[in-house]
Design an enzyme around this catalytic site. Sequence first.
Site, short mmCIF file in Angstrom:
data_model
loop_
_atom_site.label_atom_id
_atom_site.label_comp_id
_atom_site.label_asym_id
_atom_site.label_seq_id
_atom_site.Cartn_x
_atom_site.Cartn_y
_atom_site.Cartn_z
N GLY A 7 1.07 -1.06 -0.28
CA GLY A 7 0.13 0.09 -0.20
C GLY A 7 1.09 1.55 0.16
N GLY A 9 -0.50 4.54 0.11
CA GLY A 9 -0.67 5.41 0.47
C GLY A 9 -0.21 6.36 0.96
N GLY A 12 1.58 4.16 3.79
CA GLY A 12 2.31 3.28 3.49
C GLY A 12 3.75 4.16 3.15
N ARG A 131 -2.58 11.85 1.15
CA ARG A 131 -1.82 12.12 -0.14
C ARG A 131 -2.81 13.01 -1.13
NH1 ARG A 131 -3.65 6.23 -2.95
NH2 ARG A 131 -5.46 6.18 -1.24
N LYS A 182 -8.64 4.04 21.05
CA LYS A 182 -8.42 4.95 19.82
C LYS A 182 -10.08 5.26 19.55
CE LYS A 182 -6.08 6.62 15.82
NZ LYS A 182 -5.60 5.82 14.53
N ASN A 186 -12.91 7.62 18.13
CA ASN A 186 -13.56 8.22 17.47
C ASN A 186 -15.01 7.86 17.11
OD1 ASN A 186 -11.23 7.98 14.88
ND2 ASN A 186 -10.26 5.94 15.25
N ASN A 190 -15.68 10.68 14.81
CA ASN A 190 -15.64 10.89 13.85
C ASN A 190 -17.62 10.91 13.31
OD1 ASN A 190 -13.68 10.97 14.71
ND2 ASN A 190 -12.84 9.64 12.78
N ASN A 200 -14.19 19.18 13.68
CA ASN A 200 -14.57 18.58 15.10
C ASN A 200 -15.31 19.07 17.02
OD1 ASN A 200 -13.56 16.33 13.98
ND2 ASN A 200 -12.04 16.11 14.33
N GLU A 262 -14.16 3.90 7.16
CA GLU A 262 -13.98 1.92 8.04
C GLU A 262 -14.60 1.81 8.67
OE1 GLU A 262 -9.22 1.57 7.20
OE2 GLU A 262 -9.90 3.64 7.99
P1 NAP Z 1 -4.85 5.30 2.29
O1 NAP Z 1 -3.79 6.68 1.72
O2 NAP Z 1 -6.12 5.08 0.87
O3 NAP Z 1 -3.10 3.93 1.41
C1 NAP Z 1 -4.14 2.91 0.86
C2 NAP Z 1 -3.09 2.00 0.08
O4 NAP Z 1 -3.57 1.11 0.61
C3 NAP Z 1 -3.49 2.83 -1.51
O5 NAP Z 1 -2.53 2.61 -2.03
C4 NAP Z 1 -4.04 1.41 -1.97
O6 NAP Z 1 -4.02 1.44 -3.18
C5 NAP Z 1 -3.62 0.33 -0.58
N1 NAP Z 1 -4.53 -1.46 -0.90
C6 NAP Z 1 -5.11 -1.73 -0.99
N2 NAP Z 1 -5.24 -3.02 -1.18
C7 NAP Z 1 -3.84 -3.30 -1.77
C8 NAP Z 1 -3.84 -4.41 -2.04
N3 NAP Z 1 -4.61 -5.77 -2.10
N4 NAP Z 1 -2.28 -4.37 -2.61
C9 NAP Z 1 -1.19 -3.56 -2.65
N5 NAP Z 1 -2.38 -2.35 -2.65
C10 NAP Z 1 -3.64 -2.55 -2.04
O7 NAP Z 1 -5.08 5.17 3.52
P2 NAP Z 1 -4.35 5.48 4.93
O8 NAP Z 1 -4.71 6.40 5.00
O9 NAP Z 1 -2.69 5.31 4.53
O10 NAP Z 1 -4.71 4.46 5.88
C11 NAP Z 1 -4.06 3.54 5.86
C12 NAP Z 1 -4.43 2.96 7.44
O11 NAP Z 1 -3.97 3.72 8.60
C13 NAP Z 1 -6.60 3.24 8.03
O12 NAP Z 1 -6.61 2.02 8.71
C14 NAP Z 1 -6.21 3.94 8.67
O13 NAP Z 1 -7.49 4.29 9.01
C15 NAP Z 1 -4.91 4.25 8.74
N6 NAP Z 1 -4.16 5.32 9.49
C16 NAP Z 1 -4.25 6.37 9.05
C17 NAP Z 1 -3.95 7.61 9.25
C18 NAP Z 1 -3.43 9.00 8.16
O14 NAP Z 1 -2.91 9.87 8.85
N7 NAP Z 1 -4.00 8.57 7.03
C19 NAP Z 1 -3.20 7.88 9.95
C20 NAP Z 1 -3.68 6.83 11.63
C21 NAP Z 1 -3.94 6.14 11.06
P3 NAP Z 1 -4.93 2.03 -4.61
O15 NAP Z 1 -3.48 3.21 -3.97
O16 NAP Z 1 -4.34 1.87 -5.34
O17 NAP Z 1 -5.89 2.14 -4.07
#
Ligand code: NAP
Length: 303
Positions: A7, A9, A12, A131, A182, A186, A190, A200, A262
Amino acid sequence: MSWHILGAGSLGSLWAARLARCGEDVTLILRNAARLQAYQQAGGLTLVEQGQAQLHALPAQLPDDEQPIQRLLLACKAYDAAPAVASLAPRLASGAELILLQNGLGSQDEVARLVPQARCIFASSTEGAFRQADFQVVFAGHGHTWLGDPLRPQPPAWLDALHTAGIAHDWSLDIHSRLWRKLALNCAINPLTVLHDCRNGELREHPAEVANLCAELTELLQRCGQSSAAENLHGEVQRVIQATAANYSSMHQDVQHRRRSEIAYLLGYACQAAKRHDLALPHLQALHQRLQGHLQARGLPSH
Ligand code: NAP
């Protein structure tokens, strides 16, 4: 030992860039050939930190690549976690470790059931990233990540690498408590921000709704054996509402951008846990139904 990160995203990419720039061997796993091609065209991942963009041309591969995986950071959304792990389970080496970054509860157990031979380390993070374009991620908020393994208290040796990479973290001997706390925060904040379509801070105008939810969530945590996660929940919810008054919650942003939320791993999980314990929580259950109706009316998944 190398890192595979599934991932590219927000989270990641944030982990990948920081690990790679301190010399760790990092390989990305992308969803399919089209995403891999788009990544190659972008020339790598860009992390924007304090207004400075830095490109990281990390190697990337598909889930069905043959390279064995020793250590996997799973950085997809909770609803994608189990299918993603199933797609690469045959690649997991013996003694493989998975770090599960998903928010909420439920996805960790779905993954652990699929790969009983692997060590699953659960994480709970307050870091913030988003992103701004494909393969371009902005590091928006410094935070902290707690990691823990409910089955084995020994911390893994690679925590030192996180330290070197500047990823603020602690090993938690009670990661379930962190995840439950957490989840409760949430659930109290949320969904209401989605239903009232507000930041918020505007929840300060709905004190009774917030208080009723906190009372029920406290009861749920206690019934689930999570009394330390239940301690002064209402006080912390009020503090978070105050401290993040100008922000839109992650669920609000998901709905605003017409992305899947989610919900199933937050409010859905809480309502299921209440049901398992024969606990009637009318405010929480009504909130879940209202939120599901709200999502369905907008053509978004409600589970
Ligand atoms: P995100 O930006 O949507 O990134 C998720 C990534 O996973 C996307 O790039 C997606 O690919 C990829 N993906 C999904 N299925 C896949 C697969 N089968 N193979 C390869 N890649 C795959 O999500 P995020 O914000 O990073 O969140 C990830 C988790 O962390 C979530 O549970 C979120 O609640 C938690 N979190 C996030 C934050 C934050 O600030 N962002 C903070 C705390 C917790 P595509 O690009 O192709 O769609």
